[in-house]
Scaffold this motif. Structure first.
Motif, PDB file in Angstrom:
ATOM      1  N   ASN A 194       0.812  -1.217   0.000  1.00  0.00           N
ATOM      2  CA  ASN A 194       0.000   0.000   0.000  1.00  0.00           C
ATOM      3  C   ASN A 194       0.851   1.276   0.000  1.00  0.00           C
ATOM      4  OD1 ASN A 194       0.964  -0.237   2.567  1.00  0.00           O
ATOM      5  ND2 ASN A 194      -0.997   0.025   3.600  1.00  0.00           N
ATOM      6  N   TYR A 195       2.063   1.193  -0.510  1.00  0.00           N
ATOM      7  CA  TYR A 195       2.948   2.344  -0.647  1.00  0.00           C
ATOM      8  C   TYR A 195       3.762   2.147  -1.919  1.00  0.00           C
ATOM      9  CZ  TYR A 195       5.624  -1.206   1.797  1.00  0.00           C
ATOM     10  OH  TYR A 195       6.178  -2.398   2.173  1.00  0.00           O
ATOM     11  N   LYS A 196       4.394   3.220  -2.374  1.00  0.00           N
ATOM     12  CA  LYS A 196       5.131   3.176  -3.636  1.00  0.00           C
ATOM     13  C   LYS A 196       6.502   2.532  -3.429  1.00  0.00           C
ATOM     14  CE  LYS A 196       6.543   6.274  -7.378  1.00  0.00           C
ATOM     15  NZ  LYS A 196       7.875   5.876  -7.636  1.00  0.00           N
ATOM     16  N   VAL A 197       6.817   1.584  -4.288  1.00  0.00           N
ATOM     17  CA  VAL A 197       8.134   0.957  -4.284  1.00  0.00           C
ATOM     18  C   VAL A 197       8.452   0.594  -5.727  1.00  0.00           C
ATOM     19  CG1 VAL A 197       7.231  -1.352  -3.762  1.00  0.00           C
ATOM     20  CG2 VAL A 197       9.583  -0.825  -3.216  1.00  0.00           C
ATOM     21  N   GLU A 198       9.688   0.805  -6.113  1.00  0.00           N
ATOM     22  CA  GLU A 198      10.103   0.520  -7.486  1.00  0.00           C
ATOM     23  C   GLU A 198      10.384  -0.971  -7.645  1.00  0.00           C
ATOM     24  OE1 GLU A 198      10.043   2.815  -9.830  1.00  0.00           O
ATOM     25  OE2 GLU A 198       9.555   4.394  -8.409  1.00  0.00           O
ATOM     26  N   GLU A 199      10.308  -1.443  -8.884  1.00  0.00           N
ATOM     27  CA  GLU A 199      10.638  -2.842  -9.189  1.00  0.00           C
ATOM     28  C   GLU A 199      12.142  -3.095  -9.060  1.00  0.00           C
ATOM     29  OE1 GLU A 199       8.891  -5.614 -10.096  1.00  0.00           O
ATOM     30  OE2 GLU A 199       6.978  -4.613  -9.803  1.00  0.00           O
ATOM     31  N   THR A 200      12.936  -2.067  -9.375  1.00  0.00           N
ATOM     32  CA  THR A 200      14.388  -2.220  -9.424  1.00  0.00           C
ATOM     33  C   THR A 200      15.059  -0.958  -8.891  1.00  0.00           C
ATOM     34  OG1 THR A 200      14.032  -3.455 -11.471  1.00  0.00           O
ATOM     35  CG2 THR A 200      16.282  -2.884 -10.954  1.00  0.00           C
ATOM     36  N   TYR A 201      16.142  -1.134  -8.140  1.00  0.00           N
ATOM     37  CA  TYR A 201      16.958  -0.017  -7.665  1.00  0.00           C
ATOM     38  C   TYR A 201      18.396  -0.263  -8.089  1.00  0.00           C
ATOM     39  CZ  TYR A 201      13.036   1.357  -4.732  1.00  0.00           C
ATOM     40  OH  TYR A 201      11.796   1.757  -4.276  1.00  0.00           O
ATOM     41  N   LEU A 202      18.939   0.630  -8.886  1.00  0.00           N
ATOM     42  CA  LEU A 202      20.309   0.540  -9.372  1.00  0.00           C
ATOM     43  C   LEU A 202      21.272   0.898  -8.251  1.00  0.00           C
ATOM     44  CD1 LEU A 202      22.018   0.083 -11.935  1.00  0.00           C
ATOM     45  CD2 LEU A 202      21.851   2.525 -12.356  1.00  0.00           C
ATOM     46  N   LEU A 203      22.342   0.114  -8.087  1.00  0.00           N
ATOM     47  CA  LEU A 203      23.329   0.337  -7.022  1.00  0.00           C
ATOM     48  C   LEU A 203      24.641   0.817  -7.643  1.00  0.00           C
ATOM     49  CD1 LEU A 203      22.583  -2.875  -4.946  1.00  0.00           C
ATOM     50  CD2 LEU A 203      21.766  -0.548  -4.506  1.00  0.00           C
ATOM     51  N   SER A 204      24.665   2.048  -8.111  1.00  0.00           N
ATOM     52  CA  SER A 204      25.859   2.586  -8.758  1.00  0.00           C
ATOM     53  C   SER A 204      26.775   3.305  -7.777  1.00  0.00           C
ATOM     54  CB  SER A 204      25.456   3.542  -9.882  1.00  0.00           C
ATOM     55  OG  SER A 204      24.692   4.610  -9.369  1.00  0.00           O
ATOM     56  N   LYS A 205      26.294   3.529  -6.542  1.00  0.00           N
ATOM     57  CA  LYS A 205      27.088   4.213  -5.514  1.00  0.00           C
ATOM     58  C   LYS A 205      26.620   3.745  -4.145  1.00  0.00           C
ATOM     59  CE  LYS A 205      23.870   8.054  -5.546  1.00  0.00           C
ATOM     60  NZ  LYS A 205      23.624   9.429  -5.716  1.00  0.00           N
ATOM     61  N   ASP A 206      27.351   4.140  -3.098  1.00  0.00           N
ATOM     62  CA  ASP A 206      26.912   3.822  -1.741  1.00  0.00           C
ATOM     63  C   ASP A 206      25.489   4.356  -1.556  1.00  0.00           C
ATOM     64  OD1 ASP A 206      29.414   2.790  -1.361  1.00  0.00           O
ATOM     65  OD2 ASP A 206      30.022   4.200   0.198  1.00  0.00           O
ATOM     66  N   SER A 207      24.641   3.570  -0.927  1.00  0.00           N
ATOM     67  CA  SER A 207      23.233   3.935  -0.805  1.00  0.00           C
ATOM     68  C   SER A 207      22.731   3.663   0.599  1.00  0.00           C
ATOM     69  CB  SER A 207      22.389   3.115  -1.786  1.00  0.00           C
ATOM     70  OG  SER A 207      22.858   3.223  -3.097  1.00  0.00           O
ATOM     71  N   THR A 208      21.785   4.481   1.026  1.00  0.00           N
ATOM     72  CA  THR A 208      21.087   4.212   2.278  1.00  0.00           C
ATOM     73  C   THR A 208      19.635   3.890   1.937  1.00  0.00           C
ATOM     74  OG1 THR A 208      20.642   6.565   2.582  1.00  0.00           O
ATOM     75  CG2 THR A 208      22.545   5.650   3.750  1.00  0.00           C
ATOM     76  N   ILE A 209      19.047   3.030   2.750  1.00  0.00           N
ATOM     77  CA  ILE A 209      17.666   2.608   2.545  1.00  0.00           C
ATOM     78  C   ILE A 209      16.887   2.938   3.804  1.00  0.00           C
ATOM     79  CG2 ILE A 209      16.147   0.643   2.053  1.00  0.00           C
ATOM     80  CD1 ILE A 209      18.670  -0.781   0.909  1.00  0.00           C
ATOM     81  N   GLY A 210      15.717   3.550   3.639  1.00  0.00           N
ATOM     82  CA  GLY A 210      14.895   3.871   4.788  1.00  0.00           C
ATOM     83  C   GLY A 210      13.655   4.645   4.406  1.00  0.00           C
ATOM     84  N   ARG A 211      12.893   5.038   5.431  1.00  0.00           N
ATOM     85  CA  ARG A 211      11.641   5.770   5.239  1.00  0.00           C
ATOM     86  C   ARG A 211      11.852   7.258   5.008  1.00  0.00           C
ATOM     87  NH1 ARG A 211       9.449   3.773   9.858  1.00  0.00           N
ATOM     88  NH2 ARG A 211       9.336   5.854  10.715  1.00  0.00           N
TER      89      ARG A 211
END
Length: 150
Positions: A58-75
């Motif tokens: 019930n929220y927006k999420v992409e099918e794919t996330y490209l990891l081309s650099k250091d990334s943080t994941i969260g709300r």
């Protein structure tokens, strides 16, 4: 009476055109996103592939996330990958690239991060390999490294 009928016909036609325009716009955006994600598999960078059925969330999420650099994941919006899942912390996890190798680290999240159904200790860096399943909150991703040797 004739002017009122003409006005109602005009409004009806306008509503129909707006509806058709919105359908065409949605189709265009869907095709455009499919072409974008097709370019992800060009062999340059690993990516996260959503395993869940997106329609069930019930929220927006992409099918794919490209990891081309250091990334943080969260709300929180300041994260590289923003997922508004109520079971994901504001700053939940981090993906770190060290000399071409990808690692994931839980940033002290309340509900934890799971790699291949095993909990990841807070602060510990896990070396990601092609096919690893990453679960956070209600979402589960597959780590895809197209350059990985089989």
């Amino acid at each position: 009476m004739g002017i009122l009928t003409l006005l109602m016909n005009f409004i009806f036609v306008l509503v129909i055109y707006c509806f058709i325009f919105s359908i065409i716009r949605l189709i265009y955006m869907d095709i455009k996103s499919m072409n974008y994600y097709r370019t992800i598999g060009n062999g340059n960078f690993p990516y996260l592939k959503l395993i869940n059925q997106r329609e069930l969330l019930n929220y927006k999420v992409e099918e794919t996330y490209l990891l081309s650099k250091d990334s943080t994941i969260g709300r929180q919006d300041k994260n590289t990958i923003v997922i508004k899942d109520p079971y994901i912390s504001g700053k939940h996890a981090q993906i770190i690239i060290k000399e071409g190798t990808y690692y994931i680290k839980d940033l002290g999240s309340k509900n934890g991060t799971y790699i291949n159904d095993k909990p990841l200790k807070s602060g510990y860096e896990w070396k990601l390999t092609n096919g690893d399943k990453i679960k956070m909150g209600q979402v589960e991703f597959l780590f895809v490294d197209v350059l990985a040797k089989k």
